[in-house]
Design an enzyme around this catalytic site. Structure first.
Site, PDB file in Angstrom:
ATOM      1  N   THR A 211     -25.423 111.325  60.117  1.00  0.00           N
ATOM      2  CA  THR A 211     -25.635 110.373  61.207  1.00  0.00           C
ATOM      3  C   THR A 211     -24.400 110.311  62.074  1.00  0.00           C
ATOM      4  O   THR A 211     -23.289 110.338  61.551  1.00  0.00           O
ATOM      5  CB  THR A 211     -25.840 108.955  60.625  1.00  0.00           C
ATOM      6  OG1 THR A 211     -26.974 108.968  59.775  1.00  0.00           O
ATOM      7  CG2 THR A 211     -26.057 107.915  61.719  1.00  0.00           C
ATOM      8  N   ASP A 242     -32.103 103.087  58.705  1.00  0.00           N
ATOM      9  CA  ASP A 242     -31.547 102.044  59.573  1.00  0.00           C
ATOM     10  C   ASP A 242     -31.237 102.538  60.978  1.00  0.00           C
ATOM     11  O   ASP A 242     -31.191 101.745  61.916  1.00  0.00           O
ATOM     12  CB  ASP A 242     -30.233 101.538  58.958  1.00  0.00           C
ATOM     13  CG  ASP A 242     -29.204 102.663  58.858  1.00  0.00           C
ATOM     14  OD1 ASP A 242     -29.525 103.707  58.263  1.00  0.00           O
ATOM     15  OD2 ASP A 242     -28.097 102.515  59.412  1.00  0.00           O
ATOM     16  N   GLY A 265     -29.611 104.032  54.442  1.00  0.00           N
ATOM     17  CA  GLY A 265     -30.298 103.188  55.401  1.00  0.00           C
ATOM     18  C   GLY A 265     -31.011 101.994  54.802  1.00  0.00           C
ATOM     19  O   GLY A 265     -30.978 100.892  55.355  1.00  0.00           O
TER      20      GLY A 265
HETATM   21  N1  ASP Z   1     -28.171 105.888  57.643  1.00  0.00           N
HETATM   22  C1  ASP Z   1     -28.895 107.122  57.665  1.00  0.00           C
HETATM   23  C2  ASP Z   1     -30.273 106.901  57.103  1.00  0.00           C
HETATM   24  O1  ASP Z   1     -30.401 106.218  56.095  1.00  0.00           O
HETATM   25  C3  ASP Z   1     -28.246 108.251  56.937  1.00  0.00           C
HETATM   26  C4  ASP Z   1     -26.734 108.363  57.042  1.00  0.00           C
HETATM   27  O2  ASP Z   1     -26.086 107.620  57.718  1.00  0.00           O
HETATM   28  O3  ASP Z   1     -26.181 109.279  56.410  1.00  0.00           O
HETATM   29  O4  ASP Z   1     -31.216 107.457  57.605  1.00  0.00           O
END
Ligand code: ASP
Length: 352
Positions: A211, A242, A265
């Site tokens: 991300t 998230d 998330g």
């Molecule tokens: N927050 C992201 C998700 O859960 C993944 C990440 O930040 O690595 O989709």
């Protein structure tokens, strides 16, 4: 459970890669990596973004900001670099879901409470730009799945092949073997129609991160933020994290500050993470203190579940002060202003 463990392994690998990348960045810039306990000085314009890859993304955002451009353009242009990159998990180069499809989530928010978001979007290269179109051209905030794709095509975005890179394919096959999961027949068929695998896009076969969240303050002292991801690797089909959720993966309040999140998330959603951090800033805490307080809230809620999790926040206030905090060590973020171009290593709850 398979999902949690896989995700945790991915974070560990990311941590390892971050570690090696940090060394070379430090050398490249002739600067040392600093601890996040050093708060950024008030400044504008300024752009901050998650993980080491934020360095390149910040450069693109800085192009916009340094010539007087608006923060909204900066945060879109910045993360498009990461979405384009073949060397990370953001965008179509990311790991697929457990049925073999890459599905993308993104959102964007400006200084006036305008926001747009897409989730479960397939075969479109720049989800962040689709999110911006949702914000600017529709009466809605969020479009998902086939509807989001249809909107993107109507807006002139190209439908990409949908094939996995060789590395993603390899990682997926390994995961299939370990997890003992068999995708539904119709998805296997569907997948075959996407044709041969795309050429390798990773030099070392590793992922750097999943991300990117970016926050910018422009010369007019307006804030904006963006967040884009391929989400958790080998997730259940249809899973959304998230990152496209305003208030969880991203929140901007021009009177106070902005925050973006990365990590698992599901856990960030549970505490409406980004909004929570902004509210802590509203109460007078610094960005770093606010991120820390949100992590403490999370720890209290999930005390018995911490072993396999990572949650990270990055925040900036109206004056250009910035700071980050994470549950466990390994979270880094990149900063670009008139005074510095640098990667900071965040302090963490497990450190303290
Ligand atoms: N927050 C992201 C998700 O859960 C993944 C990440 O930040 O690595 O989709």
């Amino acid at each position: 459970m398979y999902f949690r463990i896989q995700y945790f392994n991915m974070l560990n690998r990311r941590k390892f890669i971050s570690g090696s990348a940090l060394g070379s960045v430090g050398l490249l810039l002739g600067k040392e990596v600093h601890s996040a306990s050093i708060q950024g000085a008030p400044d504008s314009p300024i752009v901050v973004s998650t993980w080491d890859v934020g360095l390149d993304a910040n450069r693109a955002a800085w192009e916009v900001l340094s010539r007087g451009g608006i923060a909204l353009d900066a945060v879109e242009q910045g993360v498009r670099i990461t979405e384009d990159s073949l060397n990370c998990c953001v965008g179509l180069g990311g790991n697929p879901d457990r049925d073999g499809f890459v599905t993308l989530d993104a959102c964007i928010m400006d200084a006036h409470g305008n926001c747009g978001s897409v989730a479960f979007l397939e075969r479109i290269k720049h989800p962040i730009s689709v999110a911006r179109r949702v914000m600017e051209k529709t009466p809605h905030v969020m479009l998902v799945g086939i509807g989001a794709q249809q909107f993107a095509l109507e807006e002139g975005f190209k439908l990409e092949s949908g094939t996995l890179s060789e590395d993603a394919q390899r990682a997926y096959e390994q995961w299939l073997e370990k997890s003992n999961y068999r995708p539904p027949e119709k998805n296997i068929e569907n997948k075959k129609q996407h044709g041969p695998f795309a050429p390798t896009r990773l030099a070392n076969g590793d992922w750097n991160h999943d991300t990117i969240g970016m926050l910018a303050l422009d010369q007019q002292r307006n804030l904006s933020g963006s967040c884009t991801t391929s989400g958790a690797g080998f997730k259940m089909r249809g899973r959304v994290g998230d990152s496209p959720l305003i208030g969880s993966g991203l929140y901007v309040d021009n009177e106070v500050g902005a925050c973006t999140a990365t990590g698992q998330g599901e856990e960030i959603i549970r505490i409406a993470g980004a909004h929570l951090v902004v509210e802590f800033m509203r109460s007078g805490l610094t960005p770093e203190q606010s991120c820390k307080k949100a992590i403490e809230r999370f720890v209290k809620l999930r005390t018995n579940k911490l072993a396999e999790l990572q949650v990270c926040f990055l925040a900036i206030d109206r004056a250009g002060n910035f700071g980050g905090y994470s549950l466990r060590p390994g979270f880094t973020y990149a900063v670009r202003s008139r005074h510095e171009e640098k990667i900071y290593k965040s302090t963490s709850w497990f450190d303290s």
